[in-house]
Motif scaffolding. Structure first.
Motif, mmCIF file in Angstrom:
data_model
loop_
_atom_site.group_PDB
_atom_site.id
_atom_site.type_symbol
_atom_site.label_atom_id
_atom_site.label_comp_id
_atom_site.label_asym_id
_atom_site.label_seq_id
_atom_site.Cartn_x
_atom_site.Cartn_y
_atom_site.Cartn_z
ATOM 1 N N ARG A 1 0.833 -1.196 0.000
ATOM 2 C CA ARG A 1 0.000 0.000 0.000
ATOM 3 C C ARG A 1 0.874 1.254 0.000
ATOM 4 O O ARG A 1 0.612 2.209 -0.733
ATOM 5 C CB ARG A 1 -0.910 -0.013 1.229
ATOM 6 N N GLY A 2 1.915 1.249 0.843
ATOM 7 C CA GLY A 2 2.841 2.375 0.864
ATOM 8 C C GLY A 2 3.575 2.523 -0.443
ATOM 9 O O GLY A 2 3.785 3.645 -0.942
ATOM 10 N N LEU A 3 3.969 1.404 -1.043
ATOM 11 C CA LEU A 3 4.658 1.442 -2.333
ATOM 12 C C LEU A 3 3.747 2.019 -3.412
ATOM 13 O O LEU A 3 4.196 2.798 -4.263
ATOM 14 C CB LEU A 3 5.103 0.027 -2.710
ATOM 15 N N ALA A 4 2.466 1.653 -3.369
ATOM 16 C CA ALA A 4 1.508 2.200 -4.336
ATOM 17 C C ALA A 4 1.382 3.712 -4.190
ATOM 18 O O ALA A 4 1.274 4.436 -5.187
ATOM 19 C CB ALA A 4 0.144 1.534 -4.167
ATOM 20 N N LEU A 5 1.400 4.212 -2.958
ATOM 21 C CA LEU A 5 1.314 5.658 -2.728
ATOM 22 C C LEU A 5 2.525 6.380 -3.308
ATOM 23 O O LEU A 5 2.400 7.474 -3.884
ATOM 24 C CB LEU A 5 1.194 5.945 -1.231
ATOM 25 N N ILE A 6 3.703 5.783 -3.170
ATOM 26 C CA ILE A 6 4.907 6.371 -3.762
ATOM 27 C C ILE A 6 4.792 6.387 -5.273
ATOM 28 O O ILE A 6 5.095 7.394 -5.931
ATOM 29 C CB ILE A 6 6.156 5.586 -3.320
ATOM 30 N N PHE A 7 4.354 5.272 -5.854
ATOM 31 C CA PHE A 7 4.214 5.191 -7.311
ATOM 32 C C PHE A 7 3.193 6.207 -7.834
ATOM 33 O O PHE A 7 3.412 6.850 -8.872
ATOM 34 C CB PHE A 7 3.803 3.780 -7.720
ATOM 35 N N ILE A 8 2.069 6.342 -7.118
ATOM 36 C CA ILE A 8 1.041 7.303 -7.540
ATOM 37 C C ILE A 8 1.612 8.715 -7.521
ATOM 38 O O ILE A 8 1.395 9.503 -8.451
ATOM 39 C CB ILE A 8 -0.199 7.192 -6.641
ATOM 40 N N PHE A 9 2.349 9.050 -6.475
ATOM 41 C CA PHE A 9 2.960 10.380 -6.377
ATOM 42 C C PHE A 9 3.930 10.611 -7.525
ATOM 43 O O PHE A 9 3.897 11.659 -8.190
ATOM 44 C CB PHE A 9 3.667 10.519 -5.033
ATOM 45 N N TRP A 10 4.803 9.667 -7.783
ATOM 46 C CA TRP A 10 5.772 9.830 -8.881
ATOM 47 C C TRP A 10 5.082 9.904 -10.238
ATOM 48 O O TRP A 10 5.484 10.693 -11.092
ATOM 49 C CB TRP A 10 6.760 8.668 -8.854
ATOM 50 N N ASP A 11 4.041 9.097 -10.434
ATOM 51 C CA ASP A 11 3.328 9.123 -11.725
ATOM 52 C C ASP A 11 2.596 10.438 -11.955
ATOM 53 O O ASP A 11 2.310 10.804 -13.097
ATOM 54 C CB ASP A 11 2.324 7.968 -11.789
ATOM 55 N N HIS A 12 2.275 11.164 -10.877
ATOM 56 C CA HIS A 12 1.532 12.416 -10.995
ATOM 57 C C HIS A 12 2.420 13.638 -11.235
ATOM 58 O O HIS A 12 1.905 14.730 -11.425
ATOM 59 C CB HIS A 12 0.688 12.643 -9.734
#
Length: 373
Positions: free
Chosen positions: A14-25
């Motif tokens: 879940r934390g990794l997904a939050l990092i990925f979402i931030f970077w993708d944005h």
């Protein structure tokens, strides 16, 4: 069946997904090349929704079994109301940041890029649509989706606890109707994340939480002798190679048969295309088999990521705010690679600091309650 202990792998991913979402944005962010969307058909959004369903079913399922479904429903509705208020407040903050950034960045129109021009052209209707969850500029799509999915949870939670397979079957039938059934958005549009499609992923997450204990039983055969595991790995390798070929259009056109491309594309994210769904499910299956709980979760970096996953709402909201700020910083600094890396890593650092502060504050409150009782 429900697990008694906490599976920290859920927090980690879940934390990794939050990092990925931030970077993708963050537009043109070099670290976005490392996120899961570059190596297959699905991306961090699927991880976020699936694990949201897992965590919600696990948490409210325990409440329902302990205190009854009425209490669980009240808590779910209260959580949905909190998310709704957060959504309204976060959108106001996001608009303020984007309008401020747009006044300082001369090379680009950030208001246009963020999808906020509708507010400038029709502010009264935009405010009404905001209250109705129909005005969703860029970065703001996941929260309204989660609110709607959470509101539907009380309808299926009793059966999910008893016969999860029945709920999954009904959810799948709703998923099949997704291409012709979506909610309306501003200016005659529809929701980017069609709730009729993405609810299936949310329900699958909830069903996985209900069967997690049985799924954790040790394997009888080695992984390389399990046909389903090998099939999933093969699908991930093929789709990963295909996704990588998109970076070189000439190579992609050379290896992709025309007839296959006509059937495969477009791969809809709005309606959660079946090939996206299959890619994510294969990814979940392989990860569940290969990534076990162990000492690696006690290392410093995994612990920070797990903590971010435990406070996913707060960390996600901070990421939404930080993404346009990072974009503004990059633009003002000339979009150099160094500054792009700095802003992306600094943003993750700030998200980790927020999670650490929230965790410390929770522990402090727990100690205070123990001393006063």
């Amino acid at each position: 069946m429900m697990q008694n202990g906490r599976d920290h792998r859920i927090d980690f991913f879940r934390g990794l997904a939050l990092i990925f979402i931030f970077w993708d944005h963050i537009p043109h962010n070099p670290l976005a090349e490392l996120t899961v969307r570059n190596f297959g058909f699905s991306d961090a959004a699927e991880i976020f929704v699936f694990l949201a369903g897992y965590a919600a079913a696990l948490a409210y399922g325990k409440i329902a079994l302990r205190d009854g479904f009425l209490i669980a429903t009240v808590k779910i509705l209260r959580r949905a109301w909190v998310l709704y208020v957060v959504h309204i407040f976060l959108l106001a903050v996001l608009m303020g940041i984007v309008f401020f950034a747009n006044s300082h960045v001369e090379t680009r129109d950030l208001v246009q890029e963020m999808g906020l021009q509708y507010f400038l052209s029709n502010p009264q209707q935009a405010l009404t649509d905001e209250l109705l969850l129909r005005f969703k500029p860029n970065l703001m799509d996941p929260l309204p989706l989660y609110i709607v999915l959470l509101l539907g949870l009380p309808l299926v939670l009793p059966m999910l606890l008893r016969k999860a397979v029945y709920v999954v079957c009904v959810s799948f039938l709703v998923y099949l109707l997704a291409p012709v059934w979506n909610l309306s958005a501003q200016e005659g549009g529809v929701w980017f994340f069609n709730p009729m499609a993405w609810q299936f992923l949310f329900i699958l997450g909830g069903a996985a939480a209900m069967t997690a204990k049985r799924a954790s039983i040790s394997q009888v055969r080695p992984l390389m002798r399990q046909p389903l595991f090998l099939t999933c790995v093969t699908y991930l390798l093929i789709t990963g190679a295909l996704a990588l070929s998109w970076k070189w259009p000439a190579l992609h056109d050379a290896v992709m048969p025309v007839w296959l491309g006509e059937h495969l594309y477009p791969i809809s994210k709005t309606n959660l295309s079946p090939v996206r769904l299959l890619h994510f499910l294969a990814l979940v299956y392989v990860a569940a088999k290969c990534v076990t709980q162990g000492d690696w979760l006690n290392q410093w970096l995994p612990r920070q990521i797990c903590r971010m996953g435990r406070y996913s709402l707060e960390v996600f909201c901070l990421g939404v705010v930080l993404a346009p700020l990072a974009d503004m910083l990059n633009a003002l600094a000339g979009d150099t690679t160094v500054i792009k890396l700095f802003s992306a890593l600094m943003g993750v650092g700030m998200m980790a600091v927020l999670a650490a502060w929230l965790d410390w504050n929770r522990q402090l409150n727990t100690r205070y309650l123990k001393t006063t009782n």
